[in-house]
Design an enzyme around this catalytic site. Structure first.
Site, PDB file in Angstrom:
ATOM      1  N   LYS A 166     -60.658 -10.818 -24.269  1.00 56.15           N
ATOM      2  CA  LYS A 166     -61.208  -9.684 -25.007  1.00 56.15           C
ATOM      3  C   LYS A 166     -60.320  -9.504 -26.233  1.00 56.15           C
ATOM      4  O   LYS A 166     -59.266  -8.894 -26.171  1.00 56.15           O
ATOM      5  CB  LYS A 166     -61.205  -8.420 -24.143  1.00 56.15           C
ATOM      6  CG  LYS A 166     -62.253  -7.359 -24.541  1.00 56.15           C
ATOM      7  CD  LYS A 166     -62.123  -6.793 -25.943  1.00 56.15           C
ATOM      8  CE  LYS A 166     -60.983  -5.803 -26.058  1.00 56.15           C
ATOM      9  NZ  LYS A 166     -60.933  -5.180 -27.445  1.00 56.15           N
ATOM     10  N   GLU A 172     -47.176  -6.915 -22.676  1.00 56.84           N
ATOM     11  CA  GLU A 172     -46.279  -7.032 -23.835  1.00 56.84           C
ATOM     12  C   GLU A 172     -46.637  -5.888 -24.759  1.00 56.84           C
ATOM     13  O   GLU A 172     -47.691  -5.888 -25.394  1.00 56.84           O
ATOM     14  CB  GLU A 172     -46.466  -8.393 -24.503  1.00 56.84           C
ATOM     15  CG  GLU A 172     -45.293  -8.769 -25.410  1.00 56.84           C
ATOM     16  CD  GLU A 172     -45.442  -8.237 -26.824  1.00 56.84           C
ATOM     17  OE1 GLU A 172     -44.851  -7.157 -27.105  1.00 56.84           O
ATOM     18  OE2 GLU A 172     -46.138  -8.858 -27.624  1.00 56.84           O
ATOM     19  N   CYS A 214     -44.876  -6.398 -33.369  1.00 57.43           N
ATOM     20  CA  CYS A 214     -44.268  -5.605 -32.298  1.00 57.43           C
ATOM     21  C   CYS A 214     -42.750  -5.598 -32.389  1.00 57.43           C
ATOM     22  O   CYS A 214     -42.098  -4.672 -31.907  1.00 57.43           O
ATOM     23  CB  CYS A 214     -44.726  -6.138 -30.939  1.00 57.43           C
ATOM     24  SG  CYS A 214     -44.420  -7.894 -30.698  1.00 57.43           S
ATOM     25  N   GLU A 219     -43.290   4.148 -32.554  1.00 56.68           N
ATOM     26  CA  GLU A 219     -43.676   2.986 -33.347  1.00 56.68           C
ATOM     27  C   GLU A 219     -44.662   3.387 -34.438  1.00 56.68           C
ATOM     28  O   GLU A 219     -45.670   4.039 -34.176  1.00 56.68           O
ATOM     29  CB  GLU A 219     -44.304   1.949 -32.421  1.00 56.68           C
ATOM     30  CG  GLU A 219     -44.574   0.614 -33.070  1.00 56.68           C
ATOM     31  CD  GLU A 219     -45.048  -0.419 -32.073  1.00 56.68           C
ATOM     32  OE1 GLU A 219     -44.611  -1.577 -32.168  1.00 56.68           O
ATOM     33  OE2 GLU A 219     -45.857  -0.074 -31.182  1.00 56.68           O
TER      34      GLU A 219
END
Length: 511
Positions: A194, A268, A302, A403
């Site tokens: 996906k 992750e 990331c 973040e």
């Protein structure tokens, strides 16, 4: 759509007059859409204009893909392949991707606005992951266990889990997808992918290449869509494992939903990575590392080094130098060779950048450079944000703890090694960190104490197929890359075999 019909040069639908149409890819065929006919549109972040439409996945589409993957896993075409042949098939796929790197890179730049050079480079190094795991496919071994009873042979087998669901992000779509898919295939699993609704095209194109080189239909499937599609995949009973790369909150939800049916997960997740510059660092090297760590890919990685901790003796001078370098970054069309930073990928991400910088200012931070949208001539609808540097950031402020996923750097001074370590470890994240020091003893000492899955010393943002990657704390569960990732897609079976003719007492357990 035939792959050769994809526009080779100009990917802007508004100038080509084309709207590219994609369906799901299930069991070797393009499945156009759900019975409702629902579709969604992807916008080119460089222009802000739509360029492609995709089928909106639902539970029925996910079930169709899961059924196809399960049939392929249980069928002879995949299961009868020796591990060596399976590995060689992966290597053929690697070759095909490498040969299509320019085309795939252009698609990815059109989808997410990253620099064309970076996207092409990623497509060129993706084959290394497939070569590595293809080579490991026939190195998966069990072992014989020496029991006290010599008449019993006990051995283990390492077997695939079955069907793996891979939910992937938009920032490096093909690269991160192959990081998850390569070990899954090497272990003998089949996969339902996906992709992000922002960057679905390159994944469909890559999976088509896999089937062109001989992958049996159903081994690799793609279902496009948004949150509901991902939820249906996580909750489908035939999906034995979910590999997820994305944000922390979404990762928590994936983990909870998968846990309800005891499915395996690799997560992750995000980061708030620290880049620590000590007073004995090479200043030019450190400055280049800080800039690359946050402004490369417009901060949309990331591992972005979004917190710069600089020794107080260097702080003011380096802050000014960073601002001066940031002023010179060329923002523009990521398809053009002289562009150094493109747009952020979505309108929502652009709004998030603005909101978080605005809140940082309200909490006492000062904008040294940037802090606003960037105007790019000829691209008024693009999602461009200036490289932004903030000073006076409090370590516990919102922007220092959360973040951004954009080109925003928070610069914070420190006085000594202990303070630097405490500041770096002072978030709920633990994905990566950088240490800049010419004192090798200090560098190792600090690296050992940092709560991060990856620590770079006098370098930043490096990765290899054979080196494990993953996070501490809220940055994830499990590891990608290296042999450790292969283990995450296998399960162990213990086989016991009585070799003697002795008749056992049925009421006595023999140990």
């Amino acid at each position: 759509m035939n792959m050769n019909q994809f526009p080779a040069k100009n990917m802007n639908a508004s100038t080509t007059g084309q709207m590219i149409e994609y369906g799901h890819w299930i069991a070797g065929e393009s499945v156009q859409c759900a019975p409702s006919g629902a579709r969604f549109t992807s916008c080119n972040p460089t222009t802000g204009e739509p360029w492609a439409r995709f089928a909106e996945g639902d539970a029925a589409a996910v079930a169709q893909a899961a059924t196809a993957a399960k049939a392929a896993f249980e069928g002879p075409a995949w299961r009868s392949l020796s591990a060596t042949r399976r590995g060689r098939l992966m290597m053929l796929w690697a070759d095909a991707i490498g040969q299509s790197a320019e085309r795939i890179g252009r698609i990815e730049t059109t989808q997410n606005g990253k620099l064309l050079n970076e996207m092409v480079l990623q497509a060129r190094i993706v084959p290394d992951w497939l070569y590595y795991y293809g080579g490991l496919a026939d190195k998966i071994e069990g072992r014989v266990i020496p029991l006290e009873r010599a008449s019993v042979l006990n051995y283990t087998r390492r077997e695939p889990l079955g069907v793996v669901g891979a939910i992937m992000p938009w920032n490096s779509p093909l690269f991160l997808t192959v990081m998850a898919v390569a070990p899954a295939l090497a272990a003998g699993n089949c996969v339902v992918i996906k992709p992000s609704e922002v960057t679905s095209a390159s994944i469909i194109e890559a999976v088509r290449l896999a089937e062109k080189v001989g992958f049996p239909p159903g081994v690799l499937n793609v279902v496009t869509g948004g949150r509901a599609t991902a939820q249906a995949l996580v909750e489908h009973p035939d999906i034995a494992k979910i590999a997820f790369t994305g944000g922390v909150e979404a990762g928590r939800e994936v983990g909870v939903r998968a846990a309800r049916r005891l499915a395996h997960v690799t997560l992750e997740l995000g980061g708030k990575s620290a880049n620590i510059v000590f007073d004995d660092a090479d200043p030019q090297q450190a400055r280049a590392g800080l800039l690359a760590g946050i402004f490369a890919a417009a901060g949309q990685t990331c591992v972005a080094g979004s917190r710069a901790f600089i020794h107080r003796s260097l702080h003011d001078r380096m802050l000014n130098e960073l601002a001066e370098r940031a002023r010179g970054i060329r923002i523009g069309n990521p398809l053009e060779a002289d562009t150094q930073m493109g747009p952020v990928a979505t309108r929502a991400q652009l709004a998030k950048n603005e909101s978080m910088v605005r809140r940082a200012i309200e909490e006492g931070a000062c904008v040294v450079h940037g802090g606003c949208r960037a105007a790019v001539p000829g691209l008024p609808g693009g999602y461009f944000y200036t490289p932004t540097i903030l000073s006076g950031v409090k370590p516990q402020s919102f922007i220092a703890q959360n973040e951004v996923f954009g080109p925003v750097l928070s610069v914070i001074p420190f006085d000594d090694e202990e303070e630097a370590i405490a500041l770096a470890n002072g978030t709920g994240f633990g994905l990566a960190a950088g240490v800049w020091s010419l004192n090798i003893r200090r560098a190792h000492r600090v690296a050992h104490r940092l709560e991060a899955g990856t620590v770079w010393v006098n370098m930043y943002r490096a990765m290899a197929f054979n080196s494990p990657f993953g996070g501490y704390k809220a940055s994830g569960i499990g590891r990608q890359n290296g042999i450790e990732a292969l283990d995450a897609y296998l399960q162990t079976k213990s086989v016991w075999c009585e070799l003697s003719d002795e008749v056992q007492d049925p009421f006595v357990m023999r140990v």
